[in-house]
Write an enzyme that holds these catalytic residues in place. Sequence first.
Site, PDB file in Angstrom:
ATOM      1  N   CYS A 108     -10.729   0.016   3.085  1.00 26.46           N
ATOM      2  CA  CYS A 108      -9.269  -0.038   2.853  1.00 26.46           C
ATOM      3  C   CYS A 108      -8.778   1.267   2.530  1.00 26.46           C
ATOM      4  CB  CYS A 108      -9.270  -0.991   1.535  1.00 26.46           C
ATOM      5  SG  CYS A 108      -7.497  -1.079   1.302  1.00 26.46           S
ATOM      6  N   HIS A 121      -3.447  -8.289   1.271  1.00 31.53           N
ATOM      7  CA  HIS A 121      -2.991  -7.330   0.570  1.00 31.53           C
ATOM      8  C   HIS A 121      -1.480  -7.738   0.278  1.00 31.53           C
ATOM      9  CE1 HIS A 121      -4.960  -3.699   0.604  1.00 31.53           C
ATOM     10  NE2 HIS A 121      -5.236  -3.528   1.689  1.00 31.53           N
ATOM     11  N   GLN A 148       0.753  -1.130   0.119  1.00 27.68           N
ATOM     12  CA  GLN A 148      -0.059  -0.022   0.023  1.00 27.68           C
ATOM     13  C   GLN A 148       0.998   1.230   0.182  1.00 27.68           C
ATOM     14  OE1 GLN A 148      -2.827  -1.283   3.263  1.00 27.68           O
ATOM     15  NE2 GLN A 148      -4.272  -0.164   1.991  1.00 27.68           N
TER      16      GLN A 148
HETATM   17 NI    NI Z   1      -6.469  -2.350   2.541  1.00 27.76          NI
END
Ligand code: NI
Length: 170
Positions: free
Chosen positions: A92, A138, A50
């Site tokens: 998210c 993820h 991320q």
């Molecule tokens: Ni997430």
Amino acid sequence: MIRPIVLWGSEVLEQPAEPITNVSDAEIKLVQDMIETMYKAPGVGLAAPQVGVSKRLMVTDTTSGEKKDYLFTILNPEIVVAEGEQYEEEGCLSIPGFSAPVLRPKKVVLQGVDLNGKEIVLEGSDLLARAFCHEIDHLDGKLFLDHLSFIKRDMFKRRIKKLIRQGKWE
Ligand code: NI
């Protein structure tokens, strides 16, 4: 240092992340930055992809920094036990503005290593179990959207694509 959070549509979110074999200064800095970025967002968890780093590393704090001892940094995490079910709303940081109920285990046991290379075993239920599962997803290139029905996922993706076209996805 706060790092920009990568949003849906970026390839790094769809790739399985690489296991970490050696902890160097880069990983330590990455963890510090991820914790800072997670708190700033604010979110209850963040996975390295991320912030654009395809490594198996995640941080969670389901109290958002309000309580001590709830901040976890886990390298190469794996779920070794999953029990029961919960069906709760999930979002998210990489898909801002969207959320949906997702089925998750009620309780999980997670195994991994910490920054010192020491093996750790963590048990989580409810929100913590959800956070563990979400962040591990993820690392496997999966998003909460992948748990939704085809129709719902497709609807979300169309709405996101529209935002991208309008230049509102950032
Ligand atoms: Ni997430």
